[in-house]
Design a protein around this motif. Structure first.
Motif, mmCIF file in Angstrom:
data_model
loop_
_atom_site.group_PDB
_atom_site.id
_atom_site.type_symbol
_atom_site.label_atom_id
_atom_site.label_comp_id
_atom_site.label_asym_id
_atom_site.label_seq_id
_atom_site.Cartn_x
_atom_site.Cartn_y
_atom_site.Cartn_z
ATOM 1 N N ALA A 68 0.826 -1.206 0.000
ATOM 2 C CA ALA A 68 0.000 0.000 0.000
ATOM 3 C C ALA A 68 0.862 1.258 0.000
ATOM 4 C CB ALA A 68 -0.919 -0.009 1.210
ATOM 5 N N LEU A 69 1.995 1.222 0.720
ATOM 6 C CA LEU A 69 2.862 2.396 0.771
ATOM 7 C C LEU A 69 3.515 2.645 -0.586
ATOM 8 C CD1 LEU A 69 4.093 4.646 2.456
ATOM 9 C CD2 LEU A 69 5.866 3.049 3.209
ATOM 10 N N ARG A 70 3.961 1.581 -1.278
ATOM 11 C CA ARG A 70 4.534 1.749 -2.621
ATOM 12 C C ARG A 70 3.498 2.338 -3.572
ATOM 13 N NH1 ARG A 70 7.002 -3.314 -1.332
ATOM 14 N NH2 ARG A 70 5.365 -4.452 -2.472
ATOM 15 N N LEU A 71 2.265 1.848 -3.481
ATOM 16 C CA LEU A 71 1.202 2.369 -4.350
ATOM 17 C C LEU A 71 0.896 3.826 -4.018
ATOM 18 C CD1 LEU A 71 -1.092 -0.780 -4.236
ATOM 19 C CD2 LEU A 71 -0.063 0.174 -6.311
ATOM 20 N N ALA A 72 0.887 4.166 -2.705
ATOM 21 C CA ALA A 72 0.610 5.547 -2.298
ATOM 22 C C ALA A 72 1.683 6.483 -2.845
ATOM 23 C CB ALA A 72 0.537 5.637 -0.779
ATOM 24 N N LYS A 73 2.953 6.050 -2.824
ATOM 25 C CA LYS A 73 4.031 6.887 -3.358
ATOM 26 C C LYS A 73 3.876 7.076 -4.868
ATOM 27 C CE LYS A 73 7.384 5.845 0.272
ATOM 28 N NZ LYS A 73 8.633 5.150 0.646
ATOM 29 N N SER A 74 3.347 6.040 -5.535
ATOM 30 C CA SER A 74 3.090 6.170 -6.974
ATOM 31 C C SER A 74 2.005 7.188 -7.260
ATOM 32 C CB SER A 74 2.686 4.811 -7.561
ATOM 33 O OG SER A 74 3.729 3.873 -7.418
ATOM 34 N N SER A 75 1.076 7.332 -6.325
ATOM 35 C CA SER A 75 -0.032 8.289 -6.512
ATOM 36 C C SER A 75 0.413 9.722 -6.305
ATOM 37 C CB SER A 75 -1.173 7.962 -5.553
ATOM 38 O OG SER A 75 -0.812 8.331 -4.221
ATOM 39 N N ALA A 76 1.593 9.897 -5.650
ATOM 40 C CA ALA A 76 2.168 11.236 -5.413
ATOM 41 C C ALA A 76 1.243 12.125 -4.589
ATOM 42 C CB ALA A 76 2.509 11.906 -6.746
ATOM 43 N N GLU A 77 0.465 11.536 -3.659
ATOM 44 C CA GLU A 77 -0.386 12.312 -2.752
ATOM 45 C C GLU A 77 0.230 12.259 -1.355
ATOM 46 O OE1 GLU A 77 -4.530 11.452 -2.680
ATOM 47 O OE2 GLU A 77 -4.679 11.234 -4.872
ATOM 48 N N PRO A 78 0.773 13.360 -0.865
ATOM 49 C CA PRO A 78 1.444 13.365 0.446
ATOM 50 C C PRO A 78 0.559 12.877 1.587
ATOM 51 C CG PRO A 78 1.931 15.372 -0.763
ATOM 52 C CD PRO A 78 0.875 14.670 -1.537
ATOM 53 N N GLU A 79 -0.701 13.280 1.571
ATOM 54 C CA GLU A 79 -1.575 12.877 2.677
ATOM 55 C C GLU A 79 -1.849 11.379 2.641
ATOM 56 O OE1 GLU A 79 -6.045 14.005 4.028
ATOM 57 O OE2 GLU A 79 -4.647 15.695 3.853
ATOM 58 N N ARG A 80 -1.970 10.817 1.434
ATOM 59 C CA ARG A 80 -2.184 9.362 1.300
ATOM 60 C C ARG A 80 -0.950 8.602 1.789
ATOM 61 N NH1 ARG A 80 -3.901 4.894 1.165
ATOM 62 N NH2 ARG A 80 -5.150 5.966 2.692
ATOM 63 N N ILE A 81 0.233 9.117 1.397
ATOM 64 C CA ILE A 81 1.477 8.476 1.829
ATOM 65 C C ILE A 81 1.577 8.492 3.348
ATOM 66 C CG2 ILE A 81 4.007 8.655 1.787
ATOM 67 C CD1 ILE A 81 3.703 9.918 -1.037
ATOM 68 N N ALA A 82 1.284 9.651 3.954
ATOM 69 C CA ALA A 82 1.392 9.789 5.410
ATOM 70 C C ALA A 82 0.407 8.873 6.130
ATOM 71 C CB ALA A 82 1.162 11.250 5.806
#
Length: 875
Positions: A68-82
């Motif tokens: 999920a974290l790798r996918l969140a980084k692909s989305s480039a959304e800081p809040e999603r990553i956090a």
């Protein structure tokens, strides 16, 4: 969230994961099956991970979150990553990887603001609470509540308040804790968070537990369990909390069995997480309380290894203390143990640990044993603080510490005063428990306090003092009034279902069919009945019954009340029997001998009676009975037998010797003998008013070899009696006829359940009538004859409590009870019962009627053994 909603708003997967976990798993699988964009896939995998983590699948949860974290980084959304970082950090922390966990949580907090920061702070506050770092957790959670409230995120505000409630509760700040819990409940209910609502019910159990309300705590735990089951989720802390409540109620053996089973299941899913460590600790605690120091030490060492890996200092201290306690219980002593116990007690105090009381008590005992008076005084004084603070079930332990402290100073008066207050505190705790089972088990510290005072009496050779303190606590659970409502329709329905299940099991066994499914159904019903009766609390208050104290303390009243009876009260103290006699107002005491010798001789006597009951008589059997009776007399009464004449005798035995066939003893053979759990209870039974209507009830169950002859002949003494036989002896009719009766007689096959004494039963036409059924009577028969196998046998609980027919019937108004201590011969019993009732009808008491009936049986060995197998209990 329905399947149709998942494309429109994938963000709803995350709240669904902690509301309806099984639905969240299914919905996340559907989302991932359709090749979603990275952001949506990240949410789906995060939701899956939350469900997996909360159900104990730690490793799988971490794998999902890293994806999920790798996918969140692909989305480039800081809040999603956090957000994923924060969930991963919490999950790693709960699995024991605290350094990486706190780093991820710090990054998540630094890269967010507003409500998103509040969510990350809530997760870190949760982890810090688990680690025992309460001040840091409180700081995070206070900030989180403020940010989430401002941001309008009610779901997460409820979570933050829930964790803050747990921190406040751990710190003893009850008012703040309760305020947060109330608001969290309101917010979770308003937002449809079903799992979190179940968790809040679970938290209510902790509030009730800390208040000492064990029945309420059990009720909340049962409700939470039902909600978790409906949501198809598992929560290890439920078993841990249930274990704590069972231990407070004295049910240590059950706590070991149930928690060990949960642990075994959990280890298959999560061998190294925080939940595993806490479950290991709970089993160790239960094993220590159950008198199994080897298992306690084994589990404590395993738990300590995990707590050390997880850097959980508070839990590690608790586990190390538990290891020391197990070593102490196994007989270890010495300077090392003493020094380590003192260090740990102080450390647990710093952590505000719930084990601080028992740790200081252990440290004080060890220091006293080593002759370190100053250290013993300090630790016992710290333990004694709890006589006025904390849950009510711990007050007696605080008074015990206070008594030991006074004893260490050589202050006998202060020691005895502390013992008396401690016994009152223990009795108050018992009085708060409705179920006889809980009351009987809850006497641990009370028994130790009474023993402390009894030792003073033995050292002083003071017979009156020993009698007073033996009476002060003996059979305390039976002296308390009943509080369970008799008209609980759900309990009645479950008892009826249990009878039906038992009848089907017997039918299947006769047909040589498989009974596994039916046995499981019966076991489930028994568990439900036990849980229901335990949940019911005492609505009549928690103050000790003053009559109980006054009868025990005022020896003049007790001695006057004996009348022509001679009293023999037998006390087991430190493995030795002591007999106290009151004859002609003179009180004497005698050391008799080891308890284990008496128990061994009793077992041999009961074995003989059982063999004779089945017609296995041989030449010289009566002489053999006499010889065994003489040995029993020597190990039970010793020189005290010389104080007894031919007049009536009242015997008050310890719980381990409650099933003695007293008429086997040569000195007692010609005397009317009655047995009671305490002399005070015997006096109170004599004050009971008989019912206005002198109604008699006669009941005959199926399958007796004597057929209906026994009842038909007995009915000759009671022409107007209510008779239930030949298919009419059903449970409902029998209970209705027994309720409020003056005299009742039940002739039925009996079944003793040593594993669960209150499920001991009498066979009726529609199935077994259990002691739980009899406990529903509004008023038990004033005089009751149980012409049934082992109907007088009860299970000794703790050091000096009983659980059986006596515990079920005496609090409900039965003053006189005739029962057997072994399986009896039906035919011989019928003749004995007919004679007994003839004497009873002529005005004799139970003791006199039994003695006269016994004298008329002749010299047939089976008849003699049968007559000796019955005892008169009460008046």
């Amino acid at each position: 969230m329905s399947a149709g909603d998942r494309h429109d708003d994938p963000d709803q997967l995350l709240p669904l994961a902690v509301s309806r976990p099984s639905e969240a798993l299914a919905a996340a699988a559907m989302v991932l099956a359709e090749t979603p964009d990275p952001r949506t896939a990240s949410i789906a995998r995060q939701a899956r991970a939350i469900v997996l983590r909360d159900s104990g699948h730690q490793t799988e949860a971490v794998t999902e979150l890293r994806r999920a974290l790798r996918l969140a980084k692909s989305s480039a959304e800081p809040e999603r990553i956090a957000d994923v970082q924060a969930t991963l950090g919490l999950t790693l922390g709960l699995g024991g990887k605290h350094v990486e966990a706190l780093t991820l949580l710090e990054q998540a907090i630094a890269n967010t603001k507003g409500a998103a920061a509040g969510r990350a702070l809530t997760r870190r506050g949760y982890l810090l609470r688990v680690l025992g770092r309460y001040d840091e957790a409180l700081s995070d959670l206070r900030q989180a509540v403020m940010l989430l409230h401002r941001g309008g995120d009610q779901v997460w505000e409820a979570r933050a308040r829930t964790h803050r409630f747990l921190v406040y509760a751990a710190l003893g700040q009850a008012a703040h804790a309760d305020r947060d819990l109330v608001v969290a409940e309101q917010l979770s209910a308003a937002n449809g968070q079903e799992l979190e609502s179940a968790m809040l019910v679970h938290n209510r159990a902790d509030v009730a537990f800390q208040a000492g309300d064990l029945p309420a705590a059990l009720g909340f735990l049962d409700e939470a369990a039902a909600r978790y089951t409906a949501l198809q989720t598992e929560w290890p802390s439920l078993a841990i909390d249930r274990c704590a409540v069972l231990l407070a109620a004295g049910l240590a053996t059950e706590a070991v069995a149930t928690t060990e089973q949960v642990l075994r299941d959990h280890l298959r899913r999560d061998p190294g997480g925080t939940g595993t460590a806490e479950l290991l600790f709970a089993v160790a605690q239960a094993a220590q309380a159950a008198g199994r120091p080897a298992l306690a030490e084994e589990r404590a060492v395993q738990a300590g290894r995990l707590f050390r890996q997880q850097s959980r200092k508070g839990w590690l201290a608790r586990t190390t203390y538990l290891t020391l306690q197990a070593q102490y219980d196994a007989g270890q002593r010495g300077d090392r143990l003493c020094a380590e116990a003192q260090r740990l007690a102080d450390q647990l105090d710093e952590f505000s640990s719930p084990d601080a009381l028992s740790a200081h008590l252990l440290a004080g005992r060890l220091a006293a044993d080593q002759g370190r008076g100053a250290d013993a005084e300090r630790h016992l004084a710290l333990a004694a603080r709890f006589r006025h603070r904390g849950p009510t079930f711990g007050h007696a332990a605080g008074w015990l510490a206070h008594a030991l402290r006074a004893e260490g100073r050589g202050d006998t008066a202060a020691t005895l005063i502390a013992c008396r207050h401690g016994l009152d505190a223990a009795a108050d705790h018992q009085r708060s428990l409705a179920a006889p089972e809980l009351r009987a088990h809850a006497a641990t510290y009370g028994v130790e306090l009474a023993a402390l005072a009894q030792r003073h009496a033995v050292r002083r050779n003071d017979a009156r003092m020993l009698l007073r303190w033996s009476e002060q606590w003996r059979a305390g659970a039976l002296a308390l009034p009943p509080v369970r409502p008799p008209d609980d329709p759900e309990l009645a329905a479950e008892l009826t279902a249990l009878r039906n299940a038992a009848r089907r099991v017997e039918a299947a066994q006769r047909a040589d069919e498989d009974t596994d499914r039916l046995q499981l159904e019966r076991s489930r019903l028994e568990s439900s009945i036990r849980a229901r009766t335990r949940r019911l609390g005492n609505s009549s208050g928690t103050s000790t019954d003053p009559r109980r104290r006054d009868d025990a303390a005022d020896l003049g009243t007790l001695i006057d009340g004996l009348g022509e009876h001679c009293l023999v009260e037998i006390t087991a103290l430190d493995g030795v029997l002591h007999a106290i006699t009151v004859a002609g107002r003179r009180v004497r005491m005698y050391p008799i001998g080891p308890v284990e010798v008496a128990v061994r001789e009793l077992d041999l006597a009961l074995f003989m009676l059982r063999r004779l009951a089945h017609g296995r008589a041989h030449s010289g059997a009566v002489e053999r009975i006499d010889a065994v009776g003489l040995r029993l007399q020597q190990v039970l009464l010793g020189p005290a037998a010389a104080d007894l004449g031919d007049g009536p005798v009242l015997i008050v035995p310890p719980a381990a010797l409650h099933a003695v066939p007293w008429a086997m003893l040569p000195t007692l053979r010609p005397a009317p003998v009655v047995v009671a759990p305490s002399a005070s209870m015997w006096l109170r039974a004599g004050r009971l008013h008989p019912p206005r209507e002198r109604r008699v009830t006669l009941v005959a169950g199926p399958g007796l070899r004597s057929g209906d002859d026994e009842l038909r002949q007995i009915r000759g003494n009671y022409p107007t009696a209510d008779v239930l036989a030949n298919g009419e002896a059903t449970a409902d009719k029998t209970l209705a006829a027994l309720d409020g009766a003056w005299t009742a007689h039940i002739a039925a096959h009996g079944r003793l359940r040593r594993d669960n004494p209150l499920f001991s039963a009498f066979a009726l036409d529609d199935g077994p009538l259990t002691l739980y059924d009899l406990g529903r009577l509004r008023r038990a028969p004033l005089r009751l004859v149980l012409s049934s196998c082992e109907s007088g046998v009860a299970a000794p609980i703790g050091a000096d409590e009983l659980l059986g027919a006596v515990s079920a019937l005496v609090p409900l108004g039965t003053a006189s009870l005739l029962a057997s201590v072994v399986p009896v011969n039906d035919t011989a019993t019928a003749g004995l019962m007919v004679d007994f009732h003839q004497h009873l009808r002529a005005g004799a008491s139970f003791g006199v009627a039994l003695q006269k009936a016994r004298a008329g049986v002749g010299d047939d060995p089976v008849a003699v053994a049968t007559a000796l197998s019955f005892v008169a209990l009460g008046r």
